[in-house]
Enzyme design. Structure first.
Site, short mmCIF file in Angstrom:
data_model
loop_
_atom_site.label_atom_id
_atom_site.label_comp_id
_atom_site.label_asym_id
_atom_site.label_seq_id
_atom_site.Cartn_x
_atom_site.Cartn_y
_atom_site.Cartn_z
N GLU A 61 25.06 -17.80 -3.87
CA GLU A 61 25.67 -16.47 -3.65
C GLU A 61 24.96 -15.36 -4.42
OE1 GLU A 61 30.21 -17.92 -2.70
OE2 GLU A 61 29.73 -17.60 -4.81
N ASP A 69 28.81 -17.50 -15.65
CA ASP A 69 29.15 -16.84 -14.39
C ASP A 69 29.36 -15.36 -14.66
OD1 ASP A 69 30.21 -16.36 -11.64
OD2 ASP A 69 30.24 -18.55 -11.58
N HIS A 88 25.83 -14.44 -9.81
CA HIS A 88 26.85 -14.86 -10.78
C HIS A 88 26.39 -14.64 -12.22
CE1 HIS A 88 29.73 -16.54 -7.89
NE2 HIS A 88 28.69 -17.00 -7.22
C1 TNX Z 1 32.28 -20.59 -4.19
S1 TNX Z 1 30.73 -23.18 -4.62
C2 TNX Z 1 31.52 -20.55 -5.35
C3 TNX Z 1 32.18 -20.35 -6.64
C4 TNX Z 1 33.67 -20.10 -6.49
C5 TNX Z 1 34.24 -21.03 -5.45
C6 TNX Z 1 35.73 -20.88 -5.31
C7 TNX Z 1 29.77 -22.14 -5.19
C8 TNX Z 1 28.44 -22.62 -5.45
N1 TNX Z 1 30.19 -20.87 -5.39
O1 TNX Z 1 31.55 -19.28 -7.33
O2 TNX Z 1 34.28 -20.32 -7.73
O3 TNX Z 1 33.63 -20.78 -4.22
O4 TNX Z 1 36.28 -21.93 -4.57
#
Ligand code: TNX
Length: 457
Positions: free
Chosen positions: A264, A132, A203
């Site tokens: 994301e 990440d 990430h």
């Molecule tokens: C969303 S769930 C994210 C993570 C974070 C999380 C915190 C997902 C695929 N991405 O990067 O850690 O929320 O709850």
């Protein structure tokens, strides 16, 4: 993987018998299922496969009681089993837990302990989120800076990112390829499949810190939480770099399913994800990504989608003919707070109580015809921004993960006696295992984290 419909039946007999030699017979039956017969004549397991035999032994431990969950028995009296017949098999073939070992590194010893805890709960997938923005945890021989640089950060945000707090303490760690082979094998022996994930193209700040040519803006291993704008660039050389990384990953992990992230990634159009997915398919593997990848389509046949932003990503993917794993944040994000109490540590996300988890139905009601067959099962996700130690992991995971395990194993109908069984029978087993779960009445004084700000939703 095929889905199995199922009832469990339990026939209580007369009295108890001393626990002795257990005989196993392999018979035809539902995958991972077993029939356990305890009678004055002895104890017999009729198992469909080795997983079924393993689960029958876990059930025998449950019948014995907490002493069977200690690493050494302290009970000097003869071990008794109730005379009974139990026919049992899981509702879903994918009963998973994701652990984010990137935000906070989980040392190997503690990860192996989690493998034990999953297997006790008849969970069978450990999804390892290995990379990440805040850390890269997978040794890559060809690119050693991924761990020597990307495995370490100078500090961390303490609490929610909207607060000003910082730890000021460096953090890091990584697993060697041999460590991961060992973890995979240890888990395999306990019928837990380890599925690794390298997250692209978002990430990825830890990788960019190690090899700035992968990114656009450079930067250090991230010391903040949240969605990072600094994603991978789309150069052919970057795709090539990651093909090499995934080649090392699949050399370490025999798992058919390989995680590619895909969540994301501001500004990305999907071509990066598609190229990595196609590369894995050419290597005979099945790509597995977060539901953002549905919009990156067309995805190669065999791609599996994890539905986390509610259920719509999973529903769309299932209708498109992809297998899906349900993990909507509203119900199975175990980093989210467990109550609305003032002293609930660290209050992020929405309130997700143990009852909320137990009450959740994983199968989306809108799927019809053959579509429900696309739902392989579900997984609970342990994101670790705010879980910086195994003690904090225990607190967040349990007892909600026990409730989750029952949801993915048992028939759809809920048992109104669940909370009573949890308190009377299961929490004493967790005590014997040394799990520092959240008591049903609320956090113990030393489990609170006064002054560490969250961002309750
Ligand atoms: C969303 S769930 C994210 C993570 C974070 C999380 C915190 C997902 C695929 N991405 O990067 O850690 O929320 O709850």
């Amino acid at each position: 993987m095929t889905l199995v419909p199922r009832p469990v039946s339990f026939a209580a007999g007369e009295g108890t018998v001393e626990h002795g030699v257990v005989e196993t017979l392999f018979v035809d039956g539902p995958p991972q299922g077993y029939r356990l017969t305890v009678s004055p004549g002895g104890t017999v397991i009729e198992a469909s496969d080795e997983a079924g035999e393993f689960y029958a032994y876990q059930t025998i431990r449950q019948l014995i009681g907490p002493d069977a969950f200690r690493v050494a028995s302290i009970d000097r009296t003869p071990t008794m089993l109730p005379v009974c017949t139990i026919e049992d098999y899981p509702r879903f073939p994918w009963r998973g837990c994701m652990i984010d070992v990137a935000r906070h590194f989980v040392p190997k010893h503690d990860l192996l302990r989690y493998v034990d805890l999953l297997s006790v709960h008849k969970l069978n997938v450990l999804h390892l989120h290995l990379t990440d923005d805040q850390g890269w945890r997978f040794e890559v021989k060809r690119y050693p800076k991924l761990t020597s640089v990307g495995g370490w950060r100078s500090s961390s945000r303490y609490g929610d990112r909207r607060s000003g707090g910082r730890t000021g303490r460096p953090h890091g760690g990584f697993y060697t390829q041999d460590d991961l082979r060992e973890i995979f094998e240890y888990a395999r022996q306990r019928h837990v499949l380890v599925i690794p994930e390298i997250d692209v193209p978002g990430h990825s700040q830890a990788a960019i810190a190690a090899y700035p040519a992968l990114g656009v803006h450079g930067g250090d291993v991230w010391t903040d939480w949240g969605v990072n704008e600094r994603v991978l660039n789309t150069e052919e050389s970057t795709v090539d770099f990651y093909r090499n990384v995934f080649d090392e990953l699949i050399d370490v992990f025999p798992s058919e399913v390989i995680g590619i992230g895909g969540d994301e990634a501001p500004g990305h159009d999907g071509s990066f994800v598609r190229q990595i997915a196609q590369h894995l398919v050419r290597r005979g593997r099945r790509p597995y990504g977060w539901d953002e990848i549905v919009a990156a389509g067309p995805l190669p046949a065999g791609t599996i989608v994890a539905s986390w932003r509610g259920i719509s990503g999973g529903v769309t993917a299932a209708r498109d003919g992809h297998d899906v794993v349900m993990c909507p944040e509203e119900f199975v994000y175990l980093d989210y707070r467990q109550s609305s109490r003032e002293d609930e540590p660290i209050p992020v996300g929405t309130v997700t109580t143990v009852e909320d988890v137990y009450g959740w139905e994983p199968m989306p009601a809108s799927l019809t015809g053959a579509e429900p067959g696309r739902v392989l099962g579900a997984q609970a996700n342990l994101w670790t921004e705010h879980l910086d130690s195994p003690r904090r992991l225990d607190y967040a995971a349990f007892p909600r993960l026990a409730a989750f395990a029952e949801v993915v194993w048992s028939p759809r109908e809920k048992d109104p006696g669940f909370l009573d069984r949890l308190a009377a029978h299961h929490l004493p087993r967790l005590d014997a295992l040394g799990v520092e779960y959240r008591p049903l009445a609320g956090p113990l004084p030393w489990q609170t984290m006064p002054g560490v700000p969250g961002f309750p939703r």
